[in-house]
Design a protein around this motif. Sequence first.
Motif, PDB file in Angstrom:
ATOM      1  N   SER A   1      -5.790  -7.996  -5.622  1.00 11.18           N
ATOM      2  CA  SER A   1      -4.971  -8.276  -6.442  1.00 11.18           C
ATOM      3  C   SER A   1      -5.567  -7.424  -8.098  1.00 11.18           C
ATOM      4  O   SER A   1      -4.671  -7.880  -9.334  1.00 11.18           O
ATOM      5  CB  SER A   1      -5.301  -9.500  -6.858  1.00 11.18           C
ATOM      6  OG  SER A   1      -6.808  -9.204  -7.345  1.00 11.18           O
ATOM      7  N   SER A   2      -6.098  -6.222  -8.133  1.00  7.08           N
ATOM      8  CA  SER A   2      -6.998  -5.468  -8.710  1.00  7.08           C
ATOM      9  C   SER A   2      -5.971  -3.968  -9.239  1.00  7.08           C
ATOM     10  O   SER A   2      -6.073  -3.365 -10.004  1.00  7.08           O
ATOM     11  CB  SER A   2      -8.400  -4.673  -8.657  1.00  7.08           C
ATOM     12  OG  SER A   2      -8.062  -3.708  -7.332  1.00  7.08           O
ATOM     13  N   LEU A   3      -4.943  -4.090  -8.126  1.00  5.38           N
ATOM     14  CA  LEU A   3      -4.098  -2.604  -8.333  1.00  5.38           C
ATOM     15  C   LEU A   3      -3.354  -2.903  -9.040  1.00  5.38           C
ATOM     16  O   LEU A   3      -2.256  -3.920  -9.089  1.00  5.38           O
ATOM     17  CB  LEU A   3      -4.004  -2.438  -6.448  1.00  5.38           C
ATOM     18  CG  LEU A   3      -4.778  -2.343  -5.819  1.00  5.38           C
ATOM     19  CD1 LEU A   3      -4.197  -2.015  -4.476  1.00  5.38           C
ATOM     20  CD2 LEU A   3      -5.619  -0.691  -6.238  1.00  5.38           C
ATOM     21  N   ARG A   4      -2.838  -1.555  -9.298  1.00  2.00           N
ATOM     22  CA  ARG A   4      -0.725  -1.751 -10.377  1.00  2.00           C
ATOM     23  C   ARG A   4      -0.108  -1.414  -9.556  1.00  2.00           C
ATOM     24  O   ARG A   4       0.784  -2.246  -9.616  1.00  2.00           O
ATOM     25  CB  ARG A   4      -1.192   0.182 -10.786  1.00  2.00           C
ATOM     26  CG  ARG A   4      -0.001   0.319 -12.132  1.00  2.00           C
ATOM     27  CD  ARG A   4      -0.176   1.476 -12.263  1.00  2.00           C
ATOM     28  NE  ARG A   4      -1.422   2.713 -12.752  1.00  2.00           N
ATOM     29  CZ  ARG A   4      -1.471   3.405 -12.401  1.00  2.00           C
ATOM     30  NH1 ARG A   4      -1.270   4.743 -12.772  1.00  2.00           N
ATOM     31  NH2 ARG A   4      -3.311   4.134 -13.722  1.00  2.00           N
ATOM     32  N   ASP A   5       0.025  -1.658  -8.111  1.00  2.00           N
ATOM     33  CA  ASP A   5       0.924  -2.499  -6.748  1.00  2.00           C
ATOM     34  C   ASP A   5       0.117  -2.460  -6.188  1.00  2.00           C
ATOM     35  O   ASP A   5       0.336  -1.298  -5.073  1.00  2.00           O
ATOM     36  CB  ASP A   5       1.356  -0.469  -6.480  1.00  2.00           C
ATOM     37  CG  ASP A   5       2.596   0.039  -5.984  1.00  2.00           C
ATOM     38  OD1 ASP A   5       3.104  -1.286  -5.361  1.00  2.00           O
ATOM     39  OD2 ASP A   5       3.110   0.757  -5.841  1.00  2.00           O
ATOM     40  N   PRO A   6      -0.276  -3.774  -5.446  1.00  2.17           N
ATOM     41  CA  PRO A   6      -0.667  -4.188  -4.487  1.00  2.17           C
ATOM     42  C   PRO A   6       0.020  -4.571  -3.466  1.00  2.17           C
ATOM     43  O   PRO A   6       0.734  -5.031  -3.263  1.00  2.17           O
ATOM     44  CB  PRO A   6      -0.575  -5.518  -5.281  1.00  2.17           C
ATOM     45  CG  PRO A   6      -0.377  -5.781  -6.993  1.00  2.17           C
ATOM     46  CD  PRO A   6       0.472  -4.499  -6.651  1.00  2.17           C
ATOM     47  N   GLN A   7      -0.677  -3.497  -2.947  1.00  2.00           N
ATOM     48  CA  GLN A   7      -0.521  -3.212  -0.993  1.00  2.00           C
ATOM     49  C   GLN A   7      -1.666  -3.573  -0.709  1.00  2.00           C
ATOM     50  O   GLN A   7      -2.194  -2.560  -0.709  1.00  2.00           O
ATOM     51  CB  GLN A   7       0.497  -2.240  -0.848  1.00  2.00           C
ATOM     52  CG  GLN A   7       1.696  -2.593  -1.206  1.00  2.00           C
ATOM     53  CD  GLN A   7       3.232  -1.434  -0.478  1.00  2.00           C
ATOM     54  OE1 GLN A   7       2.425   0.151  -0.696  1.00  2.00           O
ATOM     55  NE2 GLN A   7       4.274  -1.894  -0.109  1.00  2.00           N
ATOM     56  N   THR A   8      -1.889  -3.983   0.698  1.00  2.00           N
ATOM     57  CA  THR A   8      -2.560  -3.755   1.273  1.00  2.00           C
ATOM     58  C   THR A   8      -2.623  -2.519   2.694  1.00  2.00           C
ATOM     59  O   THR A   8      -1.350  -2.241   2.574  1.00  2.00           O
ATOM     60  CB  THR A   8      -3.122  -5.139   2.854  1.00  2.00           C
ATOM     61  OG1 THR A   8      -1.509  -4.903   3.567  1.00  2.00           O
ATOM     62  CG2 THR A   8      -3.663  -6.440   1.666  1.00  2.00           C
ATOM     63  N   LEU A   9      -3.269  -1.967   3.091  1.00  2.00           N
ATOM     64  CA  LEU A   9      -3.186  -1.108   4.133  1.00  2.00           C
ATOM     65  C   LEU A   9      -2.624  -1.663   5.144  1.00  2.00           C
ATOM     66  O   LEU A   9      -1.512  -0.876   5.883  1.00  2.00           O
ATOM     67  CB  LEU A   9      -5.178  -0.866   4.688  1.00  2.00           C
ATOM     68  CG  LEU A   9      -4.613   0.539   5.439  1.00  2.00           C
ATOM     69  CD1 LEU A   9      -3.833   1.682   4.892  1.00  2.00           C
ATOM     70  CD2 LEU A   9      -5.991   1.141   6.785  1.00  2.00           C
ATOM     71  N   GLU A  10      -2.667  -3.092   5.912  1.00  2.00           N
ATOM     72  CA  GLU A  10      -1.799  -3.060   6.400  1.00  2.00           C
ATOM     73  C   GLU A  10      -0.419  -3.710   6.676  1.00  2.00           C
ATOM     74  O   GLU A  10       0.679  -2.782   7.423  1.00  2.00           O
ATOM     75  CB  GLU A  10      -2.645  -4.805   7.009  1.00  2.00           C
ATOM     76  CG  GLU A  10      -2.219  -5.085   8.688  1.00  2.00           C
ATOM     77  CD  GLU A  10      -3.012  -7.193   8.318  1.00  2.00           C
ATOM     78  OE1 GLU A  10      -3.450  -6.939   8.243  1.00  2.00           O
ATOM     79  OE2 GLU A  10      -1.989  -6.971   9.757  1.00  2.00           O
ATOM     80  N   GLU A  11      -0.062  -3.243   5.202  1.00  6.78           N
ATOM     81  CA  GLU A  11       0.680  -3.725   4.302  1.00  6.78           C
ATOM     82  C   GLU A  11       1.898  -2.116   5.173  1.00  6.78           C
ATOM     83  O   GLU A  11       2.970  -2.261   5.138  1.00  6.78           O
ATOM     84  CB  GLU A  11       1.431  -3.887   3.509  1.00  6.78           C
ATOM     85  CG  GLU A  11       0.999  -5.631   3.444  1.00  6.78           C
ATOM     86  CD  GLU A  11       1.485  -6.131   1.793  1.00  6.78           C
ATOM     87  OE1 GLU A  11       1.136  -7.694   1.907  1.00  6.78           O
ATOM     88  OE2 GLU A  11       0.719  -5.456   0.797  1.00  6.78           O
ATOM     89  N   ARG A  12       1.064  -1.244   4.559  1.00  8.74           N
ATOM     90  CA  ARG A  12       1.256   0.280   4.560  1.00  8.74           C
ATOM     91  C   ARG A  12       1.175   1.320   5.586  1.00  8.74           C
ATOM     92  O   ARG A  12       1.994   2.079   5.740  1.00  8.74           O
ATOM     93  CB  ARG A  12       0.729   0.891   3.494  1.00  8.74           C
ATOM     94  CG  ARG A  12       1.408   0.087   2.064  1.00  8.74           C
ATOM     95  CD  ARG A  12       0.042   1.182   0.952  1.00  8.74           C
ATOM     96  NE  ARG A  12       0.138   2.486   1.150  1.00  8.74           N
ATOM     97  CZ  ARG A  12       0.925   3.158  -0.379  1.00  8.74           C
ATOM     98  NH1 ARG A  12       2.143   2.255  -0.393  1.00  8.74           N
ATOM     99  NH2 ARG A  12       1.046   4.510   0.066  1.00  8.74           N
ATOM    100  N   THR A  13       1.079   0.007   6.981  1.00  9.16           N
ATOM    101  CA  THR A  13       1.705   1.235   8.134  1.00  9.16           C
ATOM    102  C   THR A  13       2.252   0.085   9.117  1.00  9.16           C
ATOM    103  O   THR A  13       2.648  -1.189   8.729  1.00  9.16           O
ATOM    104  CB  THR A  13      -0.520   1.183   8.677  1.00  9.16           C
ATOM    105  OG1 THR A  13      -0.834  -0.119   8.325  1.00  9.16           O
ATOM    106  CG2 THR A  13      -0.885   2.354   7.749  1.00  9.16           C
ATOM    107  N   LYS A  14       1.894   0.335  10.521  1.00 10.72           N
ATOM    108  CA  LYS A  14       2.705  -0.794  11.589  1.00 10.72           C
ATOM    109  C   LYS A  14       1.696  -0.906  12.219  1.00 10.72           C
ATOM    110  O   LYS A  14       0.348  -0.547  12.783  1.00 10.72           O
ATOM    111  CB  LYS A  14       3.468   0.603  12.637  1.00 10.72           C
ATOM    112  CG  LYS A  14       4.378   1.534  12.065  1.00 10.72           C
ATOM    113  CD  LYS A  14       5.492   0.620  11.361  1.00 10.72           C
ATOM    114  CE  LYS A  14       6.350   1.354  10.467  1.00 10.72           C
ATOM    115  NZ  LYS A  14       7.428   0.832   9.503  1.00 10.72           N
ATOM    116  N   PRO A  15       1.953  -2.377  12.821  1.00  7.84           N
ATOM    117  CA  PRO A  15       1.285  -2.797  13.594  1.00  7.84           C
ATOM    118  C   PRO A  15       0.570  -2.264  14.678  1.00  7.84           C
ATOM    119  O   PRO A  15       1.582  -2.191  15.220  1.00  7.84           O
ATOM    120  CB  PRO A  15       2.010  -3.901  13.973  1.00  7.84           C
ATOM    121  CG  PRO A  15       3.166  -3.935  13.666  1.00  7.84           C
ATOM    122  CD  PRO A  15       3.275  -3.005  12.681  1.00  7.84           C
TER     123      PRO A  15
END
Length: 184
Positions: free
Chosen positions: A96-110
């Motif tokens: 939530s502190s990020l400028r462009d909030p995304q988790t590592l999980e959301e940025r990679t594949k399961p």
Amino acid sequence: TPDVTEGVEGEDGVRRRDFINIAAVSAAGVGGLAVLLPLVSQMAPSKDVLAESTTELDISSLDVGQSIKAVFRKQPIFVRRLTPAEIEAANAVNTSSLRDPQTLEERTKPGHESVLVVMGVCTHLGCVPLGAQEGENKGEFGGYFCPCHGSHYDTAARIRKGPAPSNLVVPDYEFTSDTTLVIG
Ligand code: FES
């Protein structure tokens, strides 16, 4: 009468000059277009061509902590097998502190959360950022650093400091096997 004849000749003369001027401008215009059109078509490949182009990558020899650079639709792409420490650092961030909030999980594949695939194009003005493993990298967050105006990206390639408005872009891709990626 002589007066009328002179008048007619005068008008004809004007018309002829107008025609020559118009013809000259038109020729220049056509010439300009002829030069411009190939440039435009090079800069903007048709959508169909873009939609068809994919890049297949074999990452079987990509060890933990290593990166490869590839080219996708004429742009650089970075693939990195993150180290456990890099994964831990990425997951430790309060998104939530990020400028462009995304988790590592959301940025990679399961099932492949340690493989990060991003476009090597700074989201500020498009320079190619340096990876953490590159000698001159002065990044403060262990991921990527853009030398053009000093944007810092973390180990999940999320923007953390500097002028870039958003994270390095994750392109469309999928794993077609455990060691094969198809981008695009
Ligand atoms: Fe990367 Fe400006 S282009 S910081």
